[in-house]
Design an enzyme around this catalytic site. Structure first.
Site, PDB file in Angstrom:
ATOM      1  N   CYS A 103     -25.450 -61.976   1.026  1.00 31.49           N
ATOM      2  CA  CYS A 103     -26.352 -62.130  -0.116  1.00 31.49           C
ATOM      3  C   CYS A 103     -26.285 -63.545  -0.873  1.00 31.49           C
ATOM      4  O   CYS A 103     -25.619 -64.327  -0.390  1.00 31.49           O
ATOM      5  CB  CYS A 103     -26.221 -61.086  -1.366  1.00 31.49           C
ATOM      6  SG  CYS A 103     -24.729 -61.386  -2.085  1.00 31.49           S
TER       7      CYS A 103
ATOM      8  N   ARG B  21       0.326 -50.421 -18.075  1.00 33.81           N
ATOM      9  CA  ARG B  21      -0.552 -49.672 -16.983  1.00 33.81           C
ATOM     10  C   ARG B  21       0.482 -48.273 -16.764  1.00 33.81           C
ATOM     11  O   ARG B  21       1.704 -48.385 -16.496  1.00 33.81           O
ATOM     12  CB  ARG B  21      -0.442 -50.260 -15.735  1.00 33.81           C
ATOM     13  CG  ARG B  21      -1.610 -51.463 -16.030  1.00 33.81           C
ATOM     14  CD  ARG B  21      -2.905 -50.628 -15.944  1.00 33.81           C
ATOM     15  NE  ARG B  21      -4.013 -51.625 -15.801  1.00 33.81           N
ATOM     16  CZ  ARG B  21      -4.730 -52.171 -16.524  1.00 33.81           C
ATOM     17  NH1 ARG B  21      -4.326 -52.085 -17.946  1.00 33.81           N
ATOM     18  NH2 ARG B  21      -5.819 -53.025 -16.222  1.00 33.81           N
TER      19      ARG B  21
ATOM     20  N   CYS C 106      -7.381 -48.219 -16.113  1.00 32.42           N
ATOM     21  CA  CYS C 106      -7.778 -49.442 -16.838  1.00 32.42           C
ATOM     22  C   CYS C 106      -8.333 -49.223 -18.183  1.00 32.42           C
ATOM     23  O   CYS C 106      -9.015 -48.310 -18.340  1.00 32.42           O
ATOM     24  CB  CYS C 106      -8.201 -50.553 -16.083  1.00 32.42           C
ATOM     25  SG  CYS C 106      -9.018 -51.778 -16.680  1.00 32.42           S
ATOM     26  N   HIS C 107      -8.573 -50.136 -19.112  1.00 31.36           N
ATOM     27  CA  HIS C 107      -9.281 -49.855 -20.212  1.00 31.36           C
ATOM     28  C   HIS C 107     -10.640 -49.654 -20.019  1.00 31.36           C
ATOM     29  O   HIS C 107     -11.256 -49.149 -20.874  1.00 31.36           O
ATOM     30  CB  HIS C 107      -9.165 -51.080 -21.157  1.00 31.36           C
ATOM     31  CG  HIS C 107      -9.443 -50.787 -22.824  1.00 31.36           C
ATOM     32  ND1 HIS C 107      -8.411 -50.720 -23.518  1.00 31.36           N
ATOM     33  CD2 HIS C 107     -10.210 -50.448 -23.281  1.00 31.36           C
ATOM     34  CE1 HIS C 107      -8.990 -50.063 -24.794  1.00 31.36           C
ATOM     35  NE2 HIS C 107     -10.251 -50.050 -24.530  1.00 31.36           N
TER      36      HIS C 107
END
Ligand SMILES: NC(=O)c1ccc[n+]([C@@H]2O[C@H](COP(=O)([O-])OP(=O)(O)OC[C@H]3O[C@@H](n4cnc5c(N)ncnc54)[C@H](O)[C@@H]3O)[C@@H](O)[C@H]2O)c1
Ligand SMILES: [Zn+2]
Ligand SMILES: [Zn+2]
Length: 372
Positions: free
Chosen positions: A95, A364, A40-41
């Site tokens: 959380c 990709r 991925c970038h």
């Protein structure tokens, strides 16, 4: 154990394929054999040195798929043999953020993850006895990686990991931003800035949402071919226009778009994306990651007159509860993954995947650790 990995030894350097040591999973952790990973970038961004959280040496990679090999003490939701997608946005369910029901930004492992460490503050990777850091809680550029149990989504074992690995980041980020963050409705006009993996996934999400007009914007006209195939209706190359691109889009759409998405990481384009939104209601979603210290700007009047600026991480998707369903959608053909995969390469050639990305030639590249 030994593991083949592509290690980022320092910013701006090519990855080096070496054999690292991977320590067994500790309490609440899981050892995963990665079979495939996308590039991925964001990996390139961290490798460049522009990422304030980047630590070296590290095993990058956050768009993977794999199989559980061993679980640490106390792990109950996963067992050896389970197929998983590592999550850079964990989901603990306990959380404040998880309980709020308002966000996917679980904070349970956030602090250590940002430092390249496991939740107990140590690393499971080493090379020649020296520590190697984790990345985004996933480190999928290693054949064997250790992730927190809450950072793994269990998916259908029938799903092809060489394709659904892309749901670990790019495709989910784009599609999720459309449905969860923007909530695009039928007939809406959408502008997409940047037609890489993220932008193309936004287009796919917009098509699912039955958007009316989908305006694809890129400075590389070669990207329009796939954007069209994915369902975009209008194509704009900012280089073809003298006027600011926001003015071009406002004119083209009789006042502006309902939603725009910035999928580049360029703060000037972020401004254009906001300002091409329709007065009174248009919303712009920032997905691209800008370099450290950069800031966005616009005249406040743009917001006073009803435009909205939002951001989206991992498409607002809660990984453990929602990703398995998206994998099912991909298996049913409701999410198309094939068009994103322009290249496949073995781990040894992972640097070529970065070159292809920088040259604008790939959407990709899926890296494989085995024979295919
Ligand atoms: N928020 C998140 O959760 C999340 C997740 C994944 C990726 N990202 C970020 O999204 C961005 C896109 O990732 P990607 O993998 O699709 O990258 P990519 O490099 O494949 O695609 C970027 C596209 O933008 C185009 N572009 C560059 N400058 C432009 C300009 N000035 N005007 C128009 N088009 C321009 C390029 O030609 C390219 O097609 C990156 O910043 C990445 O870090 C964010
Ligand atoms: Zn990514
Ligand atoms: Zn949480």
């Amino acid at each position: 154990m030994k593991s083949r990995a592509a290690v980022a030894f320092g910013p701006g350097q090519p990855l080096k394929i070496v054999e690292i040591d991977v320590a067994p999973p500790k309490k609440g952790e899981v050892l995963v054999k990665i079979t495939h990973t996308g590039v991925c970038h964001t990996d390139a961004f961290t490798l460049s040195g522009d990422d304030p959280e980047g630590v070296f040496p590290a095993v990058l990679g956050h768009e993977g798929g794999g199989i559980v090999v061993e679980v640490g003490e106390g792990v109950t939701s996963l067992k050896p043999g389970d197929h998983v997608i590592p999550l850079y946005t964990a989901e603990c369910g306990e959380c404040k953020f998880c309980k709020s029901g308002k966000t996917n930004l679980c904070q349970a492992v956030r602090a250590t993850q940002g430092k390249g460490l496991m939740p107990d503050g140590t690393t499971r990777f080493s090379y020649n006895g020296e520590p190697v850091y984790h990345y985004m809680g996933t480190s999928t550029f290693s054949e064997y990686t250790v992730c927190a149990e809450i950072s793994l989504a269990k998916v259908n074992p029938q799903a092809p990991l060489d394709k659904v690995c892309l749901l670990g980041c790019g495709v989910t980020t784009g599609i999720g931003a459309v449905h969860n963050t923007a909530k695009v409705k039928a007939g809406d006009t959408v502008a997409v800035f940047g037609l890489g993996g993220i932008g193309l996934a936004v287009i796919q999400g917009a098509v699912q949402a039955k958007a009316g007009r989908i305006i694809a914007v890129d400075t590389n006209p070669e990207k329009f071919v796939l954007a069209k195939e994915m369902g975009a209706t209008d194509f704009i190359n900012p280089k073809d226009h003298e006027k600011p691109i926001q003015d071009v889009i406002v004119e083209l759409t009789d006042g502006g778009v309902d939603f725009s998405f910035e999928c580049i990481g360029n703060v000037n384009v972020m401004r254009a994306a906001l300002e091409c939104c329709h007065k009174g209601w248009g919303e712009s979603i920032i997905i691209g990651v800008a370099g450290a210290g950069q800031e966005i700007r616009t005249r406040p009047f743009q917001l006073v007159t009803g435009r909205v600026w939002r951001g989206s991480a991992f498409g607002g998707v809660k990984g453990r509860t929602q990703l398995p369903g998206m994998v099912e959608e991909a298996m049913a053909g409701k999410i198309r993954l094939d068009p994103f995969i322009t290249h496949r390469l073995p781990l040894d050639q992972i640097n070529e995947a970065f070159d292809l990305m920088h040259e604008g030639k790939s959407i990709r590249t899926v890296i494989h650790f085995g024979d295919n």
